[in-house]
Motif scaffolding. Structure first.
Motif, short mmCIF file in Angstrom:
data_model
loop_
_atom_site.label_atom_id
_atom_site.label_comp_id
_atom_site.label_asym_id
_atom_site.label_seq_id
_atom_site.Cartn_x
_atom_site.Cartn_y
_atom_site.Cartn_z
N PHE A 49 -33.71 -21.30 10.63
CA PHE A 49 -33.13 -20.75 11.85
C PHE A 49 -31.63 -20.50 11.72
CE2 PHE A 49 -36.90 -23.08 13.19
CZ PHE A 49 -37.49 -22.23 14.10
N SER A 50 -31.04 -21.00 10.64
CA SER A 50 -29.58 -20.94 10.49
C SER A 50 -29.11 -19.63 9.87
CB SER A 50 -29.09 -22.11 9.64
OG SER A 50 -29.59 -22.03 8.31
N GLY A 51 -30.03 -18.87 9.29
CA GLY A 51 -29.64 -17.61 8.66
C GLY A 51 -30.49 -16.47 9.15
N GLY A 103 -32.17 -10.33 -3.37
CA GLY A 103 -33.62 -10.39 -3.24
C GLY A 103 -34.06 -10.74 -1.84
N ILE A 104 -33.35 -11.67 -1.22
CA ILE A 104 -33.69 -12.07 0.15
C ILE A 104 -33.43 -10.92 1.11
CG2 ILE A 104 -32.99 -13.57 2.06
CD1 ILE A 104 -32.49 -15.77 -0.01
N ALA A 105 -32.26 -10.27 0.97
CA ALA A 105 -31.95 -9.14 1.84
C ALA A 105 -32.95 -8.00 1.64
CB ALA A 105 -30.53 -8.65 1.56
N THR A 106 -33.35 -7.80 0.40
CA THR A 106 -34.34 -6.75 0.10
C THR A 106 -35.67 -7.06 0.78
OG1 THR A 106 -33.32 -6.28 -2.04
CG2 THR A 106 -35.61 -5.58 -1.75
N ALA A 194 -33.06 -2.16 9.37
CA ALA A 194 -31.63 -1.88 9.48
C ALA A 194 -30.81 -3.14 9.24
CB ALA A 194 -31.33 -1.29 10.87
N CYS A 195 -31.28 -4.25 9.78
CA CYS A 195 -30.60 -5.53 9.54
C CYS A 195 -30.64 -5.88 8.05
CB CYS A 195 -31.26 -6.64 10.35
SG CYS A 195 -30.93 -6.56 12.12
N GLY A 196 -31.77 -5.58 7.42
CA GLY A 196 -31.90 -5.84 5.99
C GLY A 196 -30.91 -5.04 5.16
N VAL A 197 -30.73 -3.77 5.53
CA VAL A 197 -29.76 -2.92 4.83
C VAL A 197 -28.35 -3.49 4.98
CG1 VAL A 197 -28.67 -0.64 4.77
CG2 VAL A 197 -31.15 -0.84 5.01
N TYR A 198 -28.05 -3.94 6.20
CA TYR A 198 -26.74 -4.56 6.46
C TYR A 198 -26.56 -5.81 5.61
CZ TYR A 198 -23.15 -7.21 8.94
OH TYR A 198 -22.03 -7.94 9.25
N LEU A 199 -27.60 -6.63 5.51
CA LEU A 199 -27.54 -7.84 4.70
C LEU A 199 -27.39 -7.51 3.21
CD1 LEU A 199 -30.34 -9.91 6.50
CD2 LEU A 199 -27.88 -10.39 6.54
N MET A 200 -28.06 -6.47 2.79
CA MET A 200 -27.95 -6.03 1.38
C MET A 200 -26.53 -5.60 1.06
SD MET A 200 -31.50 -3.89 0.77
CE MET A 200 -31.05 -3.45 -0.91
N ALA A 201 -25.91 -4.88 1.98
CA ALA A 201 -24.54 -4.44 1.77
C ALA A 201 -23.60 -5.63 1.62
CB ALA A 201 -24.09 -3.56 2.93
N GLY A 202 -23.87 -6.67 2.41
CA GLY A 202 -23.03 -7.87 2.32
C GLY A 202 -23.27 -8.70 1.08
N ALA A 203 -24.49 -8.56 0.52
CA ALA A 203 -24.84 -9.36 -0.66
C ALA A 203 -24.36 -8.74 -1.97
CB ALA A 203 -26.36 -9.56 -0.72
N VAL A 204 -24.09 -7.44 -1.92
CA VAL A 204 -23.67 -6.74 -3.15
C VAL A 204 -22.23 -7.11 -3.53
CG1 VAL A 204 -23.18 -4.48 -4.15
CG2 VAL A 204 -25.22 -4.81 -2.74
#
Length: 204
Positions: A49-51, A103-106, A194-204
């Motif tokens: 629940f924290s992420g 991988g998680i964001a993907t 869309a949230c996943g794409v945002y997370l991917m951008a932050g993970a790169v």
């Protein structure tokens, strides 16, 4: 959707939310464990629940399973936590897994797209895909295990939390098979992607 169906959906949502809040807020009382173990259980339960990444992926697995119907409704929610435990072992042991954040964001992005497009594939293929995502999520859980926590209770906590999030996703099936319900789920899938794409951008 009938008024009665709406009431049933609302009751399910309220019960699941109440259960989750109680588990997060209560101090677990076990006859033969100490504070060390209680911290492990509580921390493990709270971690998904924290992420936003874990939260969305686990709910998305339930939603996609509800869309797939048939055996997928129980195969996917069982596959994810089982494989997640296996993935947690190398993380707990300190084995390096480069790019697991991506991988998680993907996983969030792909699951969102699958929901948005209402993709249906053979259950075995769906389970294999979910299992691959579970490995990276499990690795993150294992790598982030608090040093003061008991691994066994921490693991039990995040498994219970994962199952609860899958159930929340599966409750989407309670909305029925109307075109409105189907479109609402697909729109939700688009938001998750869309949230996943945002997370991917932050993970790169």
């Amino acid at each position: 959707m009938s008024h009665r169906s709406q009431n049933n959906v609302a009751k399910v949502g309220v019960r699941l939310t109440t259960f989750g809040l109680l588990c997060l807020g209560a101090s677990p009382a076990f006859a033969h464990i100490g504070a060390h173990d209680a911290i492990g259980l509580r921390a493990g339960f709270a971690h998904p629940f924290s992420g936003l990444d874990h939260l969305l992926a686990m709910i998305a697995v339930g939603i996609w399973a509800a869309q797939m119907k048939g055996n997928a409704k129980w195969v996917l929610p069982l596959t994810f936590p089982l494989i997640m435990v296996a993935g947690a072992v190398p993380g707990f042991m300190g084995v390096d897994l480069p790019g697991f954040e991506i991988g998680i964001a993907t996983s969030v992005t792909v699951l969102g797209v699958l929901i948005a497009c209402a993709v249906r594939v053979p259950t075995r293929l769906a389970a294999a895909l979910v299992a691959a995502f579970a490995v990276v999520h499990g690795y993150a859980h294992g790598a982030e295990l608090p040093r003061q926590a008991a691994a066994g209770f921490y693991g039990a906590g995040f498994i219970v939390a994962t199952a609860l999030l899958h159930l929340i996703g599966l409750s989407a099936s309670a909305f029925g098979n109307s075109r409105l319900a189907s479109n609402a789920l697909r729109l939700l899938g688009g938001g998750i992607a869309a949230c996943g794409v945002y997370l991917m951008a932050g993970a790169v």
